[in-house]
Design an enzyme around this catalytic site. Structure first.
Site, PDB file in Angstrom:
ATOM      1  N   CYS B 101     -20.764  13.370  15.985  1.00 54.49           N
ATOM      2  CA  CYS B 101     -21.826  13.616  16.877  1.00 54.49           C
ATOM      3  C   CYS B 101     -22.960  14.324  16.142  1.00 54.49           C
ATOM      4  O   CYS B 101     -23.407  13.493  15.295  1.00 54.49           O
ATOM      5  CB  CYS B 101     -21.370  14.239  18.220  1.00 54.49           C
ATOM      6  SG  CYS B 101     -22.507  14.322  19.388  1.00 54.49           S
ATOM      7  N   HIS B 236     -16.558  11.240  20.176  1.00 54.16           N
ATOM      8  CA  HIS B 236     -15.727  12.592  19.892  1.00 54.16           C
ATOM      9  C   HIS B 236     -14.331  12.258  20.066  1.00 54.16           C
ATOM     10  O   HIS B 236     -13.641  12.284  21.050  1.00 54.16           O
ATOM     11  CB  HIS B 236     -16.157  13.401  21.115  1.00 54.16           C
ATOM     12  CG  HIS B 236     -17.416  14.198  21.083  1.00 54.16           C
ATOM     13  ND1 HIS B 236     -17.734  15.338  20.206  1.00 54.16           N
ATOM     14  CD2 HIS B 236     -18.650  13.711  21.394  1.00 54.16           C
ATOM     15  CE1 HIS B 236     -18.785  15.698  20.421  1.00 54.16           C
ATOM     16  NE2 HIS B 236     -19.501  14.608  21.097  1.00 54.16           N
ATOM     17  N   GLU B 238     -12.167  14.264  19.162  1.00 56.11           N
ATOM     18  CA  GLU B 238     -11.168  15.419  19.449  1.00 56.11           C
ATOM     19  C   GLU B 238     -11.339  15.968  21.102  1.00 56.11           C
ATOM     20  O   GLU B 238     -10.457  16.614  21.640  1.00 56.11           O
ATOM     21  CB  GLU B 238     -12.026  16.835  18.615  1.00 56.11           C
ATOM     22  CG  GLU B 238     -13.096  17.117  19.471  1.00 56.11           C
ATOM     23  CD  GLU B 238     -14.485  16.351  19.206  1.00 56.11           C
ATOM     24  OE1 GLU B 238     -14.388  15.103  18.584  1.00 56.11           O
ATOM     25  OE2 GLU B 238     -15.501  16.951  19.409  1.00 56.11           O
TER      26      GLU B 238
END
Lengths: 757, 270
Positions: B101, B236, B238
């Site tokens: 990002c 993302h 994560e």
């Protein structure tokens, strides 16, 4: 007569000892103190005993400390009488800016909810952004890591024609877009997810929009920081943004009716999330290392209130050196420095031996910090500017403030009105309801907030099939390494409170509990933000008292403690006051986040069960609103029964496979079923008119596999539940009428967003 | 061997905790490191770090320095002024660098992506941009990504699924190449096997908004450099590492592969 005399550069003495009533009022007005004549007289008496006249900084400090915003002078009598005082054994503390409640053996969660109404009505972007900033500091100052933000918003009707706007009033579309952008740009930048909230439209908010902000944080129990000075000799450190002229008189501005939204911009502060973000890290590092004894955020009233409250709470006094405060602009007068509400500032007390270490940590995070004073044993606050003593008052006198029990006047309609009847065209009325901006999809707002940053959001505000999501009942976050979660919801029904503030508030409480239960969480605590009109008007304070009574009753009888709160009066202009708006933020404990329940239908052919009892209660309902059929029978509720239902629901979640659950709110069961279907699965049910649209409390809609056993489970406990139909197909078939899923989805998705860019 | 990962931050970086957590869940040693710890003389000895203390650098998500200029511009300018030579060396030696990002925006501003020149892994000026979304709004939404890398990217070698779901949350994520040279860039990227992820709809078709959340050219969601060791993506991983983050019953989810792949790569080579 000469009332003002300069005694040091930039410091004036005001001759109040020789001032008559008229002059006292004039002084209060000219200095922007917003104090009443009676209050000014008390001050005059105080200085008479001291044998001297006050300085400008002293009067300004009193104006801040005695404002409605800071000392709750119109509300605290009622809050103490009806609401406060009820605690459960897991409540750790409620006396500071945020409530602290046990989460598990090692952790506590921290809750705060506040209004930022006046600033947002004047400058929506900045006002809403600093609202987020302020609520984050309230949670941070307890030593907690903020983990979630919540933002209930209230505006006038989006369709209001521009020519109908009163002079100086901003259009709801402009306000909404500005507020959402402010929350987005601040919340997203500091990296705390905005996970829940509500957007509500009613004409009473046209001249007074309401912006409420809530925050939940998590702290280690043994690292919770009190908002009070540690001990004599501790050093005050002011950290964060520089102090400027922005936000001077913010609290006095918030403690009076708003008359014009253009000339008061100077009272709105400027936010800087990129100062806040490292400030959070630095403060939490200092907390983790155990280097501080107390911490408080600088909000309303600035340094003046923060120093006073920290010292008073600990039973100490203080000495402050104002020229040590780091400033945005050089030529600020001492009183301006003292009461400025510049954002992103925290006040810490630190033992002298830890000062260097604390200053190093702030420096490492590029956060300016200064030593500005010391805690003293004597309960007096002294402020120096250079070598001059410019302020000397007893802390108790300044900080305690007056307390009023204002006259109330009931305005409840005595005669029951109920003109509600079946619609001629069910489908047409239903489509109006589903596309009403209060019901329609809020995706336009929700997607602009990062609701997943920190990677711990388990149930998001939009749930179900990706790309076709529906609204959830409550968000769930997982704040620690364990499977335990926190459910968060924000609720209030202003259409109901407008008709009957008591039952409307009780219904809002019921709704909050239902939302928490619907995601399979046990209701644990709540916070309130009470937004009302001018308390000096008897019918307004009556509304407030009714609402507080209802909250206290529901809270005690249900057994749910109120752990934090805020009162916002004067949400009123010459064009009228807001509907009574007791916004509630409910917190539930989810034993295992993997067992949280979402709201969308999951499987074709499942049974749909309606739990609870539907009565003819259309007061404040969406049906009554869209059809124009009058009704003042606001739904009632019973906290004991709500408790029994809630416990049975949670037990049922453990016993049976529940595929989805949702609670009927605006628009009753008809709208709730549609929201469950909107991800792409229709249904067939059979319901009568009352079952469809009445908004009775204490009900849930549940999708289950074993319908018969599930229903019997409730019946065995003397509670009501019935199978109303089955999932499947691409129609919403209500029995009385049927609509295509596609048509409903379109109406729901565009009902709100069509007003926006 | 202990694999050490630095997740870099400055003020406004805000996805470092969950990024560190993802690496640690797979047994790597990861820590959030403030850029100042690499160069500032005000940092105490016990907190001073060098990039050579680590095997992998990560630029996580957030709003570094507020992103009030172009997203990532300020973080990348600071990196350039204090770390450029070291970072160039780091990449040349084959150590992996990840940007998620805001991290992707930083790597683009830095000139490390698309990174066509193996001998000069940081270009003198940016070769592409991540422009404002077509919707003109911040968009937080789940996206489906088709994995199209043929094996060059060291961050997706363990990824066996064709389609993964990672959420996006950004206002500036639209991949843009110099006007008039789009096709030429695209050809090079394809030829070099630098395309890693492209946005698709749930059926796996290349599609427009909202499936392509920002209007990215060629639906590009993530690319790597010519060597395959610098990887940037807007979505993302994560946030889709554990099943519970995305409402799934599985313990771990699609996001894991990015972290697993690079750890596996490092285990084999160092």
């Amino acid at each position: 007569m000469i009332m003002y005399r300069e005694i040091y550069p930039g410091v004036y003495e005001i001759d109040i000892l020789n001032a008559g009533d008229e002059e006292l009022v004039k002084i209060s007005e000219e200095m922007g103190l917003n104090l009443s004549l009676d209050e000014m007289k008390v001050i005059k008496e105080y200085f008479k005993n001291k044998g001297r006249n006050p300085r400008d900084i002293e009067l300004q400090a009193l104006g801040q400390a005695w404002s409605e915003h800071c000392c709750y002078k119109s509300s605290k009598y009622w809050l103490k009488k009806f609401l406060l005082g009820f605690k459960t054994d897991y409540v750790i503390s409620t006396e500071y800016d945020a409530g602290v409640v046990e989460f598990d053996e090692e952790h506590a969660y921290v809750v705060a909810l506040e209004s930022h109404n006046h600033p947002s009505a004047v400058e929506p972007y900045g006002g809403a952004a600093t609202g987020i900033g302020g609520i984050l500091r309230d949670v941070l100052c307890m030593g907690a890591q903020p983990v979630a933000l919540v933002d209930p918003l209230f505006f006038g009707d989006l369709s209001t024609p521009y020519e109908k706007l009163p002079p100086g009033i901003k259009h709801p579309v402009y306000l909404l877009e500005g507020v959402v952008a402010g929350i987005r740009d601040y919340g997203n930048r500091v990296g705390i997810p905005t996970v829940a909230g509500m957007v509500f439209f009613d004409e009473s908010y046209l001249t007074n929009c309401l912006v409420n902000v809530g925050c939940v944080g998590v702290a280690k129990k043994d690292r919770i920081i009190p908002s009070k000075a540690g001990g004599e000799g501790d050093i005050f450190i002011l950290a964060g943004g520089a102090t400027g002229r922005d936000g001077i008189h913010g609290v006095t501005f918030a403690s009076a009716e708003l008359t014009d939204t253009e000339s008061t911009r100077s009272a709105v502060q400027l936010g800087n999330p990129i100062m806040k973000e490292p400030l959070i890290h630095a403060c939490l590092e200092i907390v983790e290392k155990g280097l501080l004894t107390g911490m408080k955020d600088l909000g309303g009233g600035g340094l003046s209130c923060a120093v006073g409250e920290m010292a008073l709470a600990a039973g100490y006094g203080a000495e402050v050196w104002l020229d040590k405060v780091h400033l945005k602009e050089k030529d600020m007068k001492p009183w301006e420095i003292w009461i400025s509400e510049s954002q992103e500032r925290m006040l810490l007390t630190v033992k002298p031996k830890h000062v260097d270490e604390v200053l190093y940590i702030f420096r490492k995070w590029d956060v300016p910090a200064s030593v500005i004073g010391v805690v003293k044993g004597e309960k007096v606050l002294r402020v120096y500017y250079k070598d001059w003593l410019i302020y000397e008052m007893e802390i108790e006198f300044v900080t305690k403030g007056p307390e009023y029990c204002r006259a109330t006047a009931e305005r409840r309609e005595k005669v029951e009105v109920d003109e509600v009847k079946e619609p001629e065209d069910y489908a047409k009325v239903f489509l109006k309801m589903i596309s009403h901006p209060n019901v329609a999809s809020k995706e336009w707002v929700i997607r602009q907030y990062d609701h997943e940053v920190r990677g711990n959001t388990v149930l998001k505000p939009l749930q179900g099939r990706i790309g076709f999501e529906t609204h959830g009942d409550a968000a769930v976050v997982k704040p620690t390494d364990s499977w335990k979660g926190l459910a968060i919801t924000a609720d209030v029904n202003p259409w109901m409170t407008k008709i009957d503030p008591f039952w409307g508030t009780a219904s809002s409480f019921d709704e909050m509990v239902r939302n928490l239960v619907a995601v399979n969480s046990e209701p644990h605590s709540f916070a309130d933000c009470l937004n009302f009109g001018n308390p000096e008007k008897p019918e307004r304070i009556w509304e407030f008292v009714e609402s507080v009574k209802a909250l206290g009753w529901m809270s005690k009888e249900f057994g749910l403690p109120c752990v934090s709160g805020n009162v916002s009066f004067y949400n009123e202009t010459p064009y009228g006051g807001v509907a009574p708006t007791p916004t509630l933020m409910g917190i539930g404990i989810v034993e295992d986040v993997r067992r949280a329940v979402t709201s969308n239908f999951k499987r074709e052919g499942s049974a749909i069960v309606l739990v609870g009892e539907t009565k003819r209660e259309f007061g404040g309902s969406l049906y009554s609103k869209v059809t124009g059929m009058k009704c003042n029978v606001v739904p009632k509720t019973d906290p004991k029964l709500l408790k029994r239902y809630s416990e049975a629901m949670l037990e049922a979640f453990r016993k049976f496979k529940v595929l989805s659950c949702h609670d009927p709110v605006e628009g009753g069961v008809a709208v709730a079923l549609a929201e469950m279907a909107i991800c792409g699965m229709g249904f067939e049910v059979s319901l009568d008119f009352i079952d469809l649209f009445s908004e009775s409390n204490t009900r849930w809609i549940v999708e289950v596999k074993e319908a018969e056993k599930f229903v019997n489970f409730f019946k065995e406990r003397g509670l009501k539940a019935k199978v109303i139909g089955y999932t499947g197909g691409d129609k919403l078939n209500y029995g009385k009428f049927s609509v295509e899923l596609e048509e409903v989805e379109k109406a729901w998705r565009s009902g709100f967003s069509k007003f926006l860019r | 061997m202990d694999i050490r990962v630095a997740v870099l931050r400055i003020e406004g970086t805000n996805c470092e905790d969950e990024t560190v957590r993802a690496f640690r869940a797979l047994g790597a040693y990861a820590e959030a490191v403030h850029l100042k710890q690499f160069y500032s003389d005000m940092i105490r000895d016990d907190e001073v770090r060098s990039i050579w203390d680590y095997h992998c650098l990560v630029f996580p998500g957030g709003f570094s320095a507020g992103d009030y200029v172009r997203a990532g511009a300020i973080f990348s300018a600071r990196v350039k002024s204090v770390l450029r030579r070291d970072l160039e060396e780091f990449i040349k030696e084959g150590y992996p660098v990840l940007g998620i990002c805001n991290g992707f925006q930083i790597l683009v501003e830095l000139g490390a992506l698309p990174g066509f020149d193996e001998d000069k892994p940081i270009a003198d000026e940016p070769q592409m941009a991540l422009a404002i979304n077509d919707s003109n709004r911040f968009e937080c939404r789940p996206t489906f990504l088709k994995h199209e890398n043929r094996g060059k990217c060291v961050f997706t070698r363990k990824l066996k699924k064709e389609i993964v779901m990672y959420p996006v949350a950004h206002a500036e994520g639209k991949v843009v190449f110099p006007r008039g040279r789009e096709e030429e860039y695209l050809e090079r990227l394809i030829e070099n096997d630098q395309i890693v992820f492209r946005y698709v709809d749930p059926e796996g078709n290349y599609s427009s908004y909202p499936w392509n959340p920002n209007g990215s050219f060629y639906n590009i969601a993530g690319i790597c450099n010519v060597k395959g060791n610098v990887f940037g993506l807007m979505p993302h991983p994560e946030r889709a590492f554990f099943g519970w983050q995305v409402g799934r019953e599985e313990e771990v989810f699609d996001g894991k592969y990015v972290f697993e792949s690079v750890i596996d790569y490092l285990r084999k080579f160092y």
